[in-house]
Design a protein around this motif. Sequence first.
Motif, PDB file in Angstrom:
ATOM      1  N   CYS A 246      43.915  39.577  33.017  1.00 40.58           N
ATOM      2  CA  CYS A 246      43.880  38.144  32.756  1.00 40.58           C
ATOM      3  C   CYS A 246      42.609  37.584  33.396  1.00 40.58           C
ATOM      4  CB  CYS A 246      45.115  37.479  33.349  1.00 40.58           C
ATOM      5  SG  CYS A 246      45.215  35.730  33.008  1.00 40.58           S
ATOM      6  N   GLU A 247      41.793  36.892  32.607  1.00 42.95           N
ATOM      7  CA  GLU A 247      40.491  36.440  33.096  1.00 42.95           C
ATOM      8  C   GLU A 247      40.536  35.217  34.005  1.00 42.95           C
ATOM      9  OE1 GLU A 247      39.816  38.933  29.595  1.00 42.95           O
ATOM     10  OE2 GLU A 247      41.044  37.158  29.815  1.00 42.95           O
ATOM     11  N   LYS A 248      41.438  34.307  33.744  1.00 48.13           N
ATOM     12  CA  LYS A 248      41.482  33.067  34.521  1.00 48.13           C
ATOM     13  C   LYS A 248      42.927  32.798  34.954  1.00 48.13           C
ATOM     14  CE  LYS A 248      37.490  31.055  32.259  1.00 48.13           C
ATOM     15  NZ  LYS A 248      36.484  31.724  32.952  1.00 48.13           N
ATOM     16  N   ILE A 249      43.072  32.393  36.213  1.00 55.38           N
ATOM     17  CA  ILE A 249      44.398  32.188  36.776  1.00 55.38           C
ATOM     18  C   ILE A 249      44.400  30.880  37.548  1.00 55.38           C
ATOM     19  CG2 ILE A 249      46.099  33.115  38.381  1.00 55.38           C
ATOM     20  CD1 ILE A 249      44.828  35.912  37.758  1.00 55.38           C
ATOM     21  N   GLN A 250      45.440  30.090  37.335  1.00 50.91           N
ATOM     22  CA  GLN A 250      45.566  28.850  38.094  1.00 50.91           C
ATOM     23  C   GLN A 250      47.029  28.631  38.449  1.00 50.91           C
ATOM     24  OE1 GLN A 250      44.015  26.059  35.154  1.00 50.91           O
ATOM     25  NE2 GLN A 250      46.055  25.222  34.886  1.00 50.91           N
ATOM     26  N   GLY A 251      47.242  27.854  39.467  1.00 54.55           N
ATOM     27  CA  GLY A 251      48.607  27.548  39.862  1.00 54.55           C
ATOM     28  C   GLY A 251      48.715  27.250  41.348  1.00 54.55           C
TER      29      GLY A 251
ATOM     30  N   CYS B 139      53.047  37.798  41.076  1.00 59.35           N
ATOM     31  CA  CYS B 139      52.634  37.361  39.738  1.00 59.35           C
ATOM     32  C   CYS B 139      51.123  37.541  39.572  1.00 59.35           C
ATOM     33  CB  CYS B 139      53.038  35.907  39.529  1.00 59.35           C
ATOM     34  SG  CYS B 139      52.765  35.310  37.860  1.00 59.35           S
ATOM     35  N   LEU B 140      50.360  37.184  40.589  1.00 63.91           N
ATOM     36  CA  LEU B 140      48.907  37.331  40.556  1.00 63.91           C
ATOM     37  C   LEU B 140      48.510  38.792  40.339  1.00 63.91           C
ATOM     38  CD1 LEU B 140      46.057  36.100  41.017  1.00 63.91           C
ATOM     39  CD2 LEU B 140      46.396  36.578  43.447  1.00 63.91           C
ATOM     40  N   THR B 141      49.167  39.690  41.041  1.00 67.69           N
ATOM     41  CA  THR B 141      48.877  41.119  40.933  1.00 67.69           C
ATOM     42  C   THR B 141      49.115  41.631  39.517  1.00 67.69           C
ATOM     43  OG1 THR B 141      49.428  41.446  43.260  1.00 67.69           O
ATOM     44  CG2 THR B 141      49.452  43.397  41.852  1.00 67.69           C
ATOM     45  N   ILE B 142      50.226  41.250  38.933  1.00 67.17           N
ATOM     46  CA  ILE B 142      50.552  41.669  37.564  1.00 67.17           C
ATOM     47  C   ILE B 142      49.505  41.153  36.588  1.00 67.17           C
ATOM     48  CG2 ILE B 142      52.188  41.355  35.660  1.00 67.17           C
ATOM     49  CD1 ILE B 142      54.407  41.359  37.856  1.00 67.17           C
ATOM     50  N   LEU B 143      49.137  39.891  36.712  1.00 64.36           N
ATOM     51  CA  LEU B 143      48.151  39.305  35.805  1.00 64.36           C
ATOM     52  C   LEU B 143      46.790  39.972  35.939  1.00 64.36           C
ATOM     53  CD1 LEU B 143      49.274  35.624  36.180  1.00 64.36           C
ATOM     54  CD2 LEU B 143      49.384  36.997  34.084  1.00 64.36           C
ATOM     55  N   LYS B 144      46.404  40.317  37.161  1.00 59.09           N
ATOM     56  CA  LYS B 144      45.136  41.023  37.352  1.00 59.09           C
ATOM     57  C   LYS B 144      45.183  42.403  36.705  1.00 59.09           C
ATOM     58  CE  LYS B 144      43.275  38.827  41.467  1.00 59.09           C
ATOM     59  NZ  LYS B 144      42.828  39.054  42.860  1.00 59.09           N
ATOM     60  N   GLU B 145      46.317  43.103  36.837  1.00 63.59           N
ATOM     61  CA  GLU B 145      46.473  44.422  36.216  1.00 63.59           C
ATOM     62  C   GLU B 145      46.387  44.332  34.694  1.00 63.59           C
ATOM     63  OE1 GLU B 145      50.143  46.024  37.700  1.00 63.59           O
ATOM     64  OE2 GLU B 145      49.328  46.282  39.719  1.00 63.59           O
TER      65      GLU B 145
ATOM     66  N   LYS C 251      39.126  36.724  22.851  1.00 62.65           N
ATOM     67  CA  LYS C 251      39.436  35.510  23.618  1.00 62.65           C
ATOM     68  C   LYS C 251      39.726  35.845  25.074  1.00 62.65           C
ATOM     69  CE  LYS C 251      39.327  32.977  19.945  1.00 62.65           C
ATOM     70  NZ  LYS C 251      38.269  32.028  19.739  1.00 62.65           N
ATOM     71  N   GLU C 252      39.472  34.887  25.960  1.00 60.67           N
ATOM     72  CA  GLU C 252      39.869  35.007  27.354  1.00 60.67           C
ATOM     73  C   GLU C 252      41.296  34.509  27.505  1.00 60.67           C
ATOM     74  OE1 GLU C 252      37.034  32.829  29.727  1.00 60.67           O
ATOM     75  OE2 GLU C 252      35.862  34.639  30.036  1.00 60.67           O
ATOM     76  N   VAL C 253      41.999  35.055  28.475  1.00 65.86           N
ATOM     77  CA  VAL C 253      43.381  34.658  28.727  1.00 65.86           C
ATOM     78  C   VAL C 253      43.430  33.819  29.997  1.00 65.86           C
ATOM     79  CG1 VAL C 253      45.709  35.488  29.220  1.00 65.86           C
ATOM     80  CG2 VAL C 253      44.262  36.716  27.590  1.00 65.86           C
ATOM     81  N   VAL C 254      44.123  32.681  29.921  1.00 61.28           N
ATOM     82  CA  VAL C 254      44.309  31.800  31.067  1.00 61.28           C
ATOM     83  C   VAL C 254      45.796  31.769  31.404  1.00 61.28           C
ATOM     84  CG1 VAL C 254      44.076  29.453  31.955  1.00 61.28           C
ATOM     85  CG2 VAL C 254      42.358  30.359  30.365  1.00 61.28           C
TER      86      VAL C 254
END
Length: 60
Positions: free
Chosen positions: A30-35, A21-27, A9-12
């Motif tokens: 995490c495939e999709k990020i919104q906010g 927060c963006l940096t941590i999620l990229k590490e 599955k992809e993670v959103v």
Amino acid sequence: MKLAHSLGKEVVAEGVENVACLTILKELKCEKIQGYYYAKPMPFDEFVLWLNTFETVRRV
């Protein structure tokens, strides 16, 4: 995220508000990020204009 990825599955991530927060999620891959980091909610017409600008800036 490991569970989602192991299941194919992809993670959103929702509610991303800052670069830390963006940096941590990229590490964490995490495939999709919104906010609010990208943009606050807006009417569709404004979104279309914002998206065109965002995609143009992102290509540079």
